[in-house]
Structure formats: C-alpha cells, structure tokens
Scaffold this active site. Structure first.
Site, PDB file in Angstrom:
ATOM      1  N   THR A  12     -64.903  40.895  28.369  1.00 16.99           N
ATOM      2  CA  THR A  12     -65.650  40.987  29.622  1.00 16.99           C
ATOM      3  C   THR A  12     -67.109  40.577  29.428  1.00 16.99           C
ATOM      4  O   THR A  12     -67.678  40.777  28.340  1.00 16.99           O
ATOM      5  CB  THR A  12     -65.575  42.446  30.138  1.00 16.99           C
ATOM      6  N   ASP A  13     -67.723  40.086  30.486  1.00 16.97           N
ATOM      7  CA  ASP A  13     -69.162  39.787  30.432  1.00 16.97           C
ATOM      8  C   ASP A  13     -69.995  41.058  30.240  1.00 16.97           C
ATOM      9  O   ASP A  13     -71.167  40.990  29.877  1.00 16.97           O
ATOM     10  CB  ASP A  13     -69.621  39.028  31.692  1.00 16.97           C
ATOM     11  N   GLU A  14     -69.374  42.235  30.482  1.00  9.85           N
ATOM     12  CA  GLU A  14     -70.140  43.483  30.389  1.00  9.85           C
ATOM     13  C   GLU A  14     -70.607  43.779  28.966  1.00  9.85           C
ATOM     14  O   GLU A  14     -71.506  44.586  28.766  1.00  9.85           O
ATOM     15  CB  GLU A  14     -69.314  44.646  30.956  1.00  9.85           C
ATOM     16  N   LYS A  60     -65.354  47.595  24.416  1.00 11.58           N
ATOM     17  CA  LYS A  60     -64.931  46.192  24.422  1.00 11.58           C
ATOM     18  C   LYS A  60     -65.763  45.376  23.415  1.00 11.58           C
ATOM     19  O   LYS A  60     -65.233  44.501  22.735  1.00 11.58           O
ATOM     20  CB  LYS A  60     -65.074  45.586  25.821  1.00 11.58           C
ATOM     21  N   TYR A 118     -67.256  52.022  28.351  1.00  9.41           N
ATOM     22  CA  TYR A 118     -66.247  50.946  28.491  1.00  9.41           C
ATOM     23  C   TYR A 118     -66.719  49.677  27.792  1.00  9.41           C
ATOM     24  O   TYR A 118     -66.021  49.126  26.931  1.00  9.41           O
ATOM     25  CB  TYR A 118     -65.969  50.664  29.975  1.00  9.41           C
TER      26      TYR A 118
HETATM   27  P1  NAD Z   1     -55.907  47.200  34.010  1.00  8.21           P
HETATM   28  O1  NAD Z   1     -56.540  48.533  33.831  1.00  8.21           O
HETATM   29  O2  NAD Z   1     -55.455  46.774  35.368  1.00  8.21           O
HETATM   30  O3  NAD Z   1     -54.629  47.081  33.070  1.00  8.21           O
HETATM   31  C1  NAD Z   1     -54.609  47.532  31.740  1.00  8.21           C
HETATM   32  C2  NAD Z   1     -53.166  47.545  31.265  1.00  8.21           C
HETATM   33  O4  NAD Z   1     -53.160  47.961  29.897  1.00  8.21           O
HETATM   34  C3  NAD Z   1     -52.279  48.544  32.036  1.00  8.21           C
HETATM   35  O5  NAD Z   1     -51.043  47.938  32.370  1.00  8.21           O
HETATM   36  C4  NAD Z   1     -52.084  49.674  31.031  1.00  8.21           C
HETATM   37  O6  NAD Z   1     -50.858  50.359  31.213  1.00  8.21           O
HETATM   38  C5  NAD Z   1     -52.137  48.927  29.701  1.00  8.21           C
HETATM   39  N1  NAD Z   1     -52.517  49.783  28.571  1.00  8.21           N
HETATM   40  C6  NAD Z   1     -53.579  50.642  28.513  1.00  8.21           C
HETATM   41  N2  NAD Z   1     -53.588  51.263  27.314  1.00  8.21           N
HETATM   42  C7  NAD Z   1     -52.534  50.769  26.609  1.00  8.21           C
HETATM   43  C8  NAD Z   1     -52.023  51.012  25.301  1.00  8.21           C
HETATM   44  N3  NAD Z   1     -52.610  51.898  24.471  1.00  8.21           N
HETATM   45  N4  NAD Z   1     -50.920  50.354  24.900  1.00  8.21           N
HETATM   46  C9  NAD Z   1     -50.303  49.474  25.731  1.00  8.21           C
HETATM   47  N5  NAD Z   1     -50.739  49.206  26.972  1.00  8.21           N
HETATM   48  C10 NAD Z   1     -51.837  49.846  27.410  1.00  8.21           C
HETATM   49  O7  NAD Z   1     -56.933  46.152  33.410  1.00  8.21           O
HETATM   50  P2  NAD Z   1     -57.284  44.673  33.896  1.00  8.21           P
HETATM   51  O8  NAD Z   1     -58.293  44.737  34.960  1.00  8.21           O
HETATM   52  O9  NAD Z   1     -56.025  43.927  34.091  1.00  8.21           O
HETATM   53  O10 NAD Z   1     -58.015  44.129  32.590  1.00  8.21           O
HETATM   54  C11 NAD Z   1     -57.272  43.526  31.547  1.00  8.21           C
HETATM   55  C12 NAD Z   1     -58.223  43.119  30.438  1.00  8.21           C
HETATM   56  O11 NAD Z   1     -59.185  42.208  30.958  1.00  8.21           O
HETATM   57  C13 NAD Z   1     -59.004  44.295  29.842  1.00  8.21           C
HETATM   58  O12 NAD Z   1     -59.057  44.125  28.459  1.00  8.21           O
HETATM   59  C14 NAD Z   1     -60.375  44.179  30.478  1.00  8.21           C
HETATM   60  O13 NAD Z   1     -61.365  44.664  29.608  1.00  8.21           O
HETATM   61  C15 NAD Z   1     -60.493  42.685  30.678  1.00  8.21           C
HETATM   62  N6  NAD Z   1     -61.348  42.252  31.808  1.00  8.21           N
HETATM   63  C16 NAD Z   1     -61.162  42.768  33.066  1.00  8.21           C
HETATM   64  C17 NAD Z   1     -61.948  42.300  34.119  1.00  8.21           C
HETATM   65  C18 NAD Z   1     -61.741  42.787  35.536  1.00  8.21           C
HETATM   66  O14 NAD Z   1     -62.495  42.396  36.436  1.00  8.21           O
HETATM   67  N7  NAD Z   1     -60.754  43.613  35.831  1.00  8.21           N
HETATM   68  C19 NAD Z   1     -62.912  41.322  33.889  1.00  8.21           C
HETATM   69  C20 NAD Z   1     -63.067  40.820  32.593  1.00  8.21           C
HETATM   70  C21 NAD Z   1     -62.269  41.289  31.582  1.00  8.21           C
HETATM   71  P1  TYD Z   2     -66.168  47.870  39.593  1.00 15.53           P
HETATM   72  O1  TYD Z   2     -65.147  47.240  40.485  1.00 15.53           O
HETATM   73  O2  TYD Z   2     -65.932  49.256  39.098  1.00 15.53           O
HETATM   74  O3  TYD Z   2     -66.396  46.847  38.395  1.00 15.53           O
HETATM   75  P2  TYD Z   2     -67.550  46.870  37.224  1.00 15.53           P
HETATM   76  O4  TYD Z   2     -68.242  48.167  37.229  1.00 15.53           O
HETATM   77  O5  TYD Z   2     -66.716  46.670  36.003  1.00 15.53           O
HETATM   78  O6  TYD Z   2     -68.443  45.716  37.546  1.00 15.53           O
HETATM   79  O7  TYD Z   2     -67.561  47.874  40.361  1.00 15.53           O
HETATM   80  C1  TYD Z   2     -68.149  46.680  40.848  1.00 15.53           C
HETATM   81  C2  TYD Z   2     -69.517  47.041  41.388  1.00 15.53           C
HETATM   82  O8  TYD Z   2     -69.350  47.859  42.562  1.00 15.53           O
HETATM   83  C3  TYD Z   2     -70.366  47.876  40.440  1.00 15.53           C
HETATM   84  O9  TYD Z   2     -71.735  47.499  40.595  1.00 15.53           O
HETATM   85  C4  TYD Z   2     -70.174  49.308  40.913  1.00 15.53           C
HETATM   86  C5  TYD Z   2     -69.973  49.141  42.403  1.00 15.53           C
HETATM   87  N1  TYD Z   2     -69.067  50.129  43.047  1.00 15.53           N
HETATM   88  C6  TYD Z   2     -69.481  50.806  44.188  1.00 15.53           C
HETATM   89  O10 TYD Z   2     -70.617  50.633  44.671  1.00 15.53           O
HETATM   90  N2  TYD Z   2     -68.605  51.667  44.773  1.00 15.53           N
HETATM   91  C7  TYD Z   2     -67.358  51.896  44.278  1.00 15.53           C
HETATM   92  O11 TYD Z   2     -66.599  52.721  44.842  1.00 15.53           O
HETATM   93  C8  TYD Z   2     -66.944  51.188  43.112  1.00 15.53           C
HETATM   94  C9  TYD Z   2     -65.588  51.400  42.523  1.00 15.53           C
HETATM   95  C10 TYD Z   2     -67.822  50.297  42.525  1.00 15.53           C
END
Ligand code: NAD
Ligand code: TYD
Length: 357
Positions: A136-138, A165, A161
């Site tokens: 993630t960019d975070e 990562k 978090y």
């Molecule tokens: P998510 O929370 O929707 O899904 C995570 C999945 O991992 C779930 O299916 C969960 O059951 C599985 N999981 C968790 N712990 C586990 C374990 N110990 N063993 C096996 N499976 C396990 O997450 P997401 O949003 O799909 O993100 C996927 C990846 O992409 C993550 O690594 C996250 O850091 C990264 N990412 C997410 C975003 C975003 O915007 N959501 C952006 C950039 C990167």
């Molecule tokens: P989120 O979807 O949790 O992603 P991330 O924190 O990983 O960027 O949140 C996106 C942005 O929205 C973040 O600045 C937090 C804000 N946010 C709210 O203001 N209200 C909410 O209920 C949630 C879930 C997030």
C-alpha cells in the site's frame, strides 16, 4: 523479459482485491491454475468467488498463511511458480483498536510465506518462481499539500496497519537481498469497486445512505486519498507479475486525488437520483465525528515508473468507475446483507460512538 506463471498461489483471494484479481487473472489466463489460500476472516467471503468455484482450474483451501506445513504442502503439490500475496488485516481503524493481530498476520504471516517460498524455490522444482507482495502507499506515511510518493520515498508508516505492511515489505526486500528470492513489490493507492467490505469509506457510504444511517466523516473531512478502480489494480498486478524484473518495486495509482468530504458529497448526490430522493436529501446524513488518531493527511502516488517501464495505465475514469460501483452495490444488496451481518454491526457502532467532532 516476460514470464507467464502457470500455477498461482493467491493468498487472501476471498477478500476485496484478491477476489477481483482472481476473476481478472483467470479470465485473461484461462489455462492457468489458481489456488486460493484464505482463512476467511470477517473480510473474506466465498460469495465473492461463485463465478469461478466450479472452474477446474480454481481451488480454494481454507487455511492460515502462518501455517508453514500447509503452505509448504500447497507449494509442492501444486508446483506453484508464483505467489501473489494479498492476505492481510487491512483496516486502519481496526489496527488502532487491536494492533497485535496486524503484526501476526501481516508481518509474521508474510515471513512464513517467504520462508516456505524460499525453500520451495531453492529445491529447484520450478525453474521460474516469483513472489509478489501486494502493498500500500500508506507505508510512505503522509504528504503535505504538494508532492507525490515515488518508489524512493522513505518508508514512514504512521498507523499500526501501515507499519505492519512496511515491516512485511522490508522482509520481502530482505529475502531478495539475502537469499536471492525473486520477489516483486507493488504499493497501491486506495481501491474502490465491487466486493469491497462496507467498513471502508466508499462502500460504507453507499450502505449507510441506502439505509438512511449517519455518514461518519472523520475530523474536518479534508484528508486526501488517491482512488483507483480495483480492476485497474488487478491488471497492474498481472503486468508486474509477468513483466517486472525480480527485486523491483512499483507504485500503482490512479492520479485521482479527492478530499474525503468531496467524495462523500458526490456519493450522496449520485444516490439521491438513483434512490428517487429529493436533491440534497442524502447530504443531510453527513455527520462529522472525532478524528482517527494519527490520521494521514494526504496520499498521492507517482505511478509513472509502472507506465514507462511496463506500459500500464488505468482504464477507468473516476466518473464511470464510481457510477458503476454504486450500481453494483444497489444490484447486490443480498451480498451486502450477508457480509454486514454479525460482527460488522457491532464494530460499526464502536466506530460511530467515537462522538462528534
Ligand atoms: P481485505 O481485508 O478485503 O481481504 C483480506 C483477505 O485476507 C480476506 O479474505 C481474509 O480472510 C484474508 N486473510 C486475513 N488473514 C489471513 C490469514 N492469516 N491467512 C489467510 N488469509 C487471511 O483486504 P483488501 O482490501 O482486499 O486488501 C488486500 C491486500 O491489498 C492487503 O495486503 C492490503 O494491504 C493491500 N492493499 C489494499 C488497498 C485497499 O484500498 N483496500 C490498497 C492498497 C493495498
Ligand atoms: P478508509 O477507507 O478506511 O481507507 P484508508 O484509511 O486506508 O485510506 O478511509 C479512507 C478515508 O476516509 C480516510 O481518510 C478515513 C476516512 N473515513 C471517514 O472519514 N469515515 C469513515 O467512516 C471511514 C471508514 C473512513
């Protein structure tokens, strides 16, 4: 140099991005075998994968990435030549209320996968092996009003978090530098699209607007995120997996920055029309609440390396992507009801009860 893996281990494939990746990858590579290892936490849902569950090229294994024996067995028995590692705890708010699980899954779990991958790769049974860490960019921390994260920006994670990562990313780097494991690392901005668990901002807004519940906006609502459609992310991952040189890191982003409050207003307005409510009705649900501790102010990603080296660029405009996403949620209310039952509601209450801003 390009390589086309034939037997993928996808971890966390029942989650948001993992399931979208499996759909996209299997459609583009119908002869490939995909093994999905997922322990099905609250964020994992097999209903995300009904379209592939009967496909003989797909197999689901319920299990934990921290189970070394299970991981070793899968790698060997399926002659895995690529690991695409999504499995993680992924929600910043949950990492604030319970950091320990984030370290266990995201750091220790990744180390187990790396170690078993190293042994598998060193055994020589697969000539061409790669381990792709989805990050993630975070991990780069927070920006001021200007500038972008590049792949050279120092890691400066601010939440449990993002720290977990960043720890995983550094282990991936270490396995490449120390053991020569052919690793790849992508760092993507905020995703949106189908199968997004409704605790994250965009699906939470859609869910709450439909149900006429308050829309919690943290702090002043002026934090900025860069939004990318999840299918564009899936294509970026496939591109890096096939074309990138081992050891490389690629940022992935949509060049699409939005202040939170502007996204909230946009989603409110788009749903006014679709729900047949008077103009401005949904905005009345907006409720400013206490800020998230350590809330990163701005993320903005420079993904030009991915474009110039490997030719990837996003295909969705935000206008079409957000409209399509809202329509997807409206058409999949059964899915939403399924994933928001039980623990979710309790969790939502905890968040919202943080109080007014
Ligand atoms: P998510 O929370 O929707 O899904 C995570 C999945 O991992 C779930 O299916 C969960 O059951 C599985 N999981 C968790 N712990 C586990 C374990 N110990 N063993 C096996 N499976 C396990 O997450 P997401 O949003 O799909 O993100 C996927 C990846 O992409 C993550 O690594 C996250 O850091 C990264 N990412 C997410 C975003 C975003 O915007 N959501 C952006 C950039 C990167
Ligand atoms: P989120 O979807 O949790 O992603 P991330 O924190 O990983 O960027 O949140 C996106 C942005 O929205 C973040 O600045 C937090 C804000 N946010 C709210 O203001 N209200 C909410 O209920 C949630 C879930 C997030």
């Amino acid at each position: 140099m390009t390589c086309t893996p034939v037997s993928l281990l996808v971890t966390g494939g029942a989650g948001f991005i993992g399931s979208n990746f499996i759909h996209s990858y299997m459609a583009n590579n119908p002869l490939c075998m995909v093994t999905n290892l997922d322990c099905l936490t609250y964020a994992g849902n097999l209903k995300n994968l009904t379209a592939v569950e009967e496909n003989p090229h797909y197999r689901f294994v319920k299990g934990d990435i921290g189970d070394a024996a299970l991981v070793a067995e899968i790698l060997a028995s399926r002659r895995i030549d690529a690991v695409v590692h999504f499995a993680a705890e992924s929600h910043v708010d949950r990492s604030i209320t319970g950091p320990e699980l984030f370290v266990r899954t995201n750091v220790l779990g990744t180390q187990v996968l790396l170690e078993e991958s190293r042994k598998h790769w060193q055994s020589g049974v697969v000539p061409d092996f790669r381990f792709l860490q989805i990050s993630t960019d975070e991990v780069y921390g927070s920006l001021g009003d200007t500038g972008y994260f590049t792949e050279e920006t120092p890691l400066a994670a601010n939440s449990p978090y993002s720290a977990s990562k960043a720890g995983a990313d550094l282990l991936v780097r270490a396995y490449h530098e120390t053991f020569g494991l052919p690793t790849l690392n992508t760092r993507c901005s905020n995703n949106y699209g189908p199968y997004h668990f409704p605790e994250k901002l965009i699906p939470l807004l859609i869910h709450n607007i439909i149900n006429e519940k308050p829309l919690p906006v943290y702090g002043d609502g002026l934090n900025v995120r860069d939004w990318l459609h999840v299918r564009d992310h899936a294509v970026a991952i496939e591109t890096v997996l096939k074309k990138a040189v081992p050891g490389s890191v690629y940022n992935v982003g949509g060049n699409n920055e939005w202040k939170n409050i502007d996204i909230v207003n946009l989603v409110c307005d788009l749903l006014d029309g679709r729900l047949g409510r008077p103009e401005g009705k949904n905005r009345a649900l907006i409720s400013f609440v206490k800020d998230r501790p350590g809330h990163d102010r701005r993320y903005a990603i420079d993904a030009s390396r991915l474009t110039s080296d490997l030719g990837w660029s996003p295909s969705y405009t935000f206008e079409e992507g957000i409209a399509e996403t809202i329509d997807w949620y409206l058409a999949h209310q059964e899915w939403v009801a399924d994933v928001t039952s039980g623990a979710y509601l309790e969790y939502y209450q905890v968040q919202y009860n943080r109080g007014a801003a």
